[in-house]
Write an enzyme that holds these catalytic residues in place. Structure first.
Site, PDB file in Angstrom:
ATOM      1  N   MET A  46       0.845  -1.206   0.000  1.00  0.00           N
ATOM      2  CA  MET A  46       0.000   0.000   0.000  1.00  0.00           C
ATOM      3  C   MET A  46       0.876   1.251   0.000  1.00  0.00           C
ATOM      4  O   MET A  46       1.569   1.542   0.984  1.00  0.00           O
ATOM      5  CB  MET A  46      -0.926   0.015   1.214  1.00  0.00           C
ATOM      6  CG  MET A  46      -2.198  -0.775   0.986  1.00  0.00           C
ATOM      7  SD  MET A  46      -3.441  -0.434   2.249  1.00  0.00           S
ATOM      8  CE  MET A  46      -2.759  -1.264   3.637  1.00  0.00           C
ATOM      9  N   CYS A 131      -1.613  -1.109 -10.677  1.00  0.00           N
ATOM     10  CA  CYS A 131      -1.928   0.251 -10.238  1.00  0.00           C
ATOM     11  C   CYS A 131      -2.767   0.982 -11.300  1.00  0.00           C
ATOM     12  O   CYS A 131      -2.392   1.045 -12.475  1.00  0.00           O
ATOM     13  CB  CYS A 131      -0.637   1.027  -9.974  1.00  0.00           C
ATOM     14  SG  CYS A 131      -0.979   2.704  -9.408  1.00  0.00           S
TER      15      CYS A 131
HETATM   16  C1  FMN Z   1      -3.863   3.353   0.029  1.00  0.00           C
HETATM   17  C2  FMN Z   1      -3.625   2.213  -0.907  1.00  0.00           C
HETATM   18  C3  FMN Z   1      -2.391   2.079  -1.523  1.00  0.00           C
HETATM   19  C4  FMN Z   1      -2.152   1.009  -2.389  1.00  0.00           C
HETATM   20  N1  FMN Z   1      -0.921   0.870  -2.940  1.00  0.00           N
HETATM   21  C5  FMN Z   1      -0.634  -0.222  -3.681  1.00  0.00           C
HETATM   22  C6  FMN Z   1       0.690  -0.462  -4.153  1.00  0.00           C
HETATM   23  O1  FMN Z   1       1.629   0.310  -3.884  1.00  0.00           O
HETATM   24  N2  FMN Z   1       0.887  -1.576  -4.914  1.00  0.00           N
HETATM   25  C7  FMN Z   1      -0.125  -2.453  -5.214  1.00  0.00           C
HETATM   26  O2  FMN Z   1       0.108  -3.454  -5.903  1.00  0.00           O
HETATM   27  N3  FMN Z   1      -1.370  -2.272  -4.755  1.00  0.00           N
HETATM   28  C8  FMN Z   1      -1.639  -1.193  -3.982  1.00  0.00           C
HETATM   29  N4  FMN Z   1      -2.898  -1.029  -3.466  1.00  0.00           N
HETATM   30  C9  FMN Z   1      -3.909  -2.075  -3.723  1.00  0.00           C
HETATM   31  C10 FMN Z   1      -3.951  -3.113  -2.600  1.00  0.00           C
HETATM   32  O3  FMN Z   1      -2.747  -3.819  -2.472  1.00  0.00           O
HETATM   33  C11 FMN Z   1      -5.106  -4.120  -2.801  1.00  0.00           C
HETATM   34  O4  FMN Z   1      -4.868  -4.878  -3.958  1.00  0.00           O
HETATM   35  C12 FMN Z   1      -6.472  -3.433  -2.927  1.00  0.00           C
HETATM   36  O5  FMN Z   1      -6.604  -2.393  -1.986  1.00  0.00           O
HETATM   37  C13 FMN Z   1      -7.627  -4.410  -2.714  1.00  0.00           C
HETATM   38  O6  FMN Z   1      -7.507  -5.048  -1.463  1.00  0.00           O
HETATM   39  P1  FMN Z   1      -8.361  -4.628  -0.148  1.00  0.00           P
HETATM   40  O7  FMN Z   1      -9.814  -4.773  -0.502  1.00  0.00           O
HETATM   41  O8  FMN Z   1      -7.875  -5.631   0.885  1.00  0.00           O
HETATM   42  O9  FMN Z   1      -8.029  -3.224   0.180  1.00  0.00           O
HETATM   43  C14 FMN Z   1      -3.163   0.048  -2.632  1.00  0.00           C
HETATM   44  C15 FMN Z   1      -4.408   0.187  -2.006  1.00  0.00           C
HETATM   45  C16 FMN Z   1      -4.647   1.249  -1.155  1.00  0.00           C
HETATM   46  C17 FMN Z   1      -5.986   1.341  -0.479  1.00  0.00           C
END
Ligand code: FMN
Length: 339
Positions: A46, A131
């Site tokens: 994240m 992303c």
């Molecule tokens: C604040 C934020 C930053 C994120 N940054 C990245 C990142 O740097 N690389 C990545 O592959 N996914 C990133 N994601 C996506 C998450 O890894 C994840 O795939 C997505 O939030 C869905 O999962 P969740 O429902 O558990 O949040 C980010 C998500 C959030 C909310």
């Protein structure tokens, strides 16, 4: 205090366990597939969140592995600052480093330098192909790579050349554009290029974070590849993590937003109010011990105190804090009123 001393002193009151590497004693050399099957709960990458302190909290809460935020290979090439995002902190057994970019030669160089810098503490190198942010996709990076499987495959091969013997994985979405799911065939192409696992976020990139994640895509990808699939998307709590493992073809599962104020999401421990306040204090001390910006504790306060009586008051109080001691004073006040 060092980060591990902070965890040893403040972790127990927060219901956090000592961080142990589940891969000690020869297990470190296990193939990634076995390792993920045995230790499937992962802290997702994240940006702006998953710094060393955050990863350490997740590990102490039971995560088997934690990812760095996405790190630009161009950033690693041109500057020193990006290494802050990559370096494991004291007490962190290992880290999965996520890279992003679009030029294979920079990935090769980046991978080589990450290995030289992290050595045995490098769990794997992951390539961000998920992303959705226009600033990133405009340059052909992140989820834009899903529209160019040839380039994406070249990037995987370049990472493998730069980091021989290190597992290279990819993180993808269902596809870039709403309704055009390419994840299964794209994942197979990445496997052919040498990827050791594929993490799948069950939304299209153009959906950003809207709508529900489709876990069905995990099965469709798992049917298409022989490498492990890591589930991502809408794993909001421990029960959902177990459901994703049980009901889909995924071998492992990532939690991103579900970790906000809840490092115990990995162990399933139901934290008391007093443990949540203690965890916030521990996290603040870890930010201090790792040299991170203390301002990060402002959003942490909102997350750890969410749902408590007068939560808005504590969140507002934290918004004007700058130094660690000021945040810790807010924690004391919350403890006095709530616990
Ligand atoms: C604040 C934020 C930053 C994120 N940054 C990245 C990142 O740097 N690389 C990545 O592959 N996914 C990133 N994601 C996506 C998450 O890894 C994840 O795939 C997505 O939030 C869905 O999962 P969740 O429902 O558990 O949040 C980010 C998500 C959030 C909310």
């Amino acid at each position: 205090m060092t980060p591990s001393q902070v965890l040893a002193s403040y972790g127990p009151a927060a219901g956090l366990a000592p961080v142990v590497t589940p891969f000690a004693g020869g297990e470190k050399d296990r193939p990634l597939a076995e390792r993920l099957a045995a230790h499937p709960l992962i802290m997702a990458p994240m940006a702006g969140v998953s710094d060393g302190a955050y990863r350490l909290m997740a590990r102490a809460g039971g995560a088997d592995l934690a990812y760095s935020e996405m790190v630009s290979v161009a950033g690693l090439h041109y500057g020193e600052r990006s290494w802050e995002l990559v370096d494991p902190v004291d007490g962190e057994p290992d880290v999965a480093v996520q890279l992003f970019g679009s030029r294979p030669e920079l990935f090769r160089e980046g991978a080589e330098r990450v290995v030289a810098r992290l050595g045995a503490r490098l769990a794997l190198i992951d390539v961000n192909m998920a992303c959705p942010v226009p600033k990133v996709t405009r340059k052909g990076e992140g989820s834009a790579l899903m529209e160019d499987p040839g380039l994406a495959a070249a990037i995987v091969r370049a990472c493998r050349e730069g980091a021989p013997g290190v597992d290279v994985t990819v993180k993808i979405r269902r596809g870039r554009h709403m309704g055009r799911e390419v994840a299964p065939e794209f994942a197979r192409a990445m496997e052919d290029a040498g990827a050791a696992a594929v993490a799948v976020h069950g939304r299209f990139a153009t959906q950003m974070y809207r709508g529900e994640a489709d876990w069905g895509v995990l099965d469709r990808v798992a049917d298409a590849v022989g490498i492990p699939v890591i589930a991502s998307g809408d794993v909001t709590d421990h029960a959902a993590a177990l459901r994703a493992l049980d009901q889909t073809g995924a071998t492992a599962v990532m939690v991103a937003r579900g970790t906000y104020g809840n490092p115990w999401v990995f162990s399933g421990h139901e934290a008391t109010a007093s443990e949540r306040v203690a965890a916030f204090a521990c996290h603040v001390r870890l930010l201090e011990a790792t040299g991170a910006h203390l301002k990060r504790a402002r959003s942490l306060a909102g997350w750890y105190f969410k749902g408590m009586p007068d939560a808005a008051r504590w969140r507002n109080a934290a918004m004007s804090c700058v130094e660690a001691d000021e945040f810790l004073a807010v924690a004391d006040e919350v403890r006095a009123h709530v616990c």
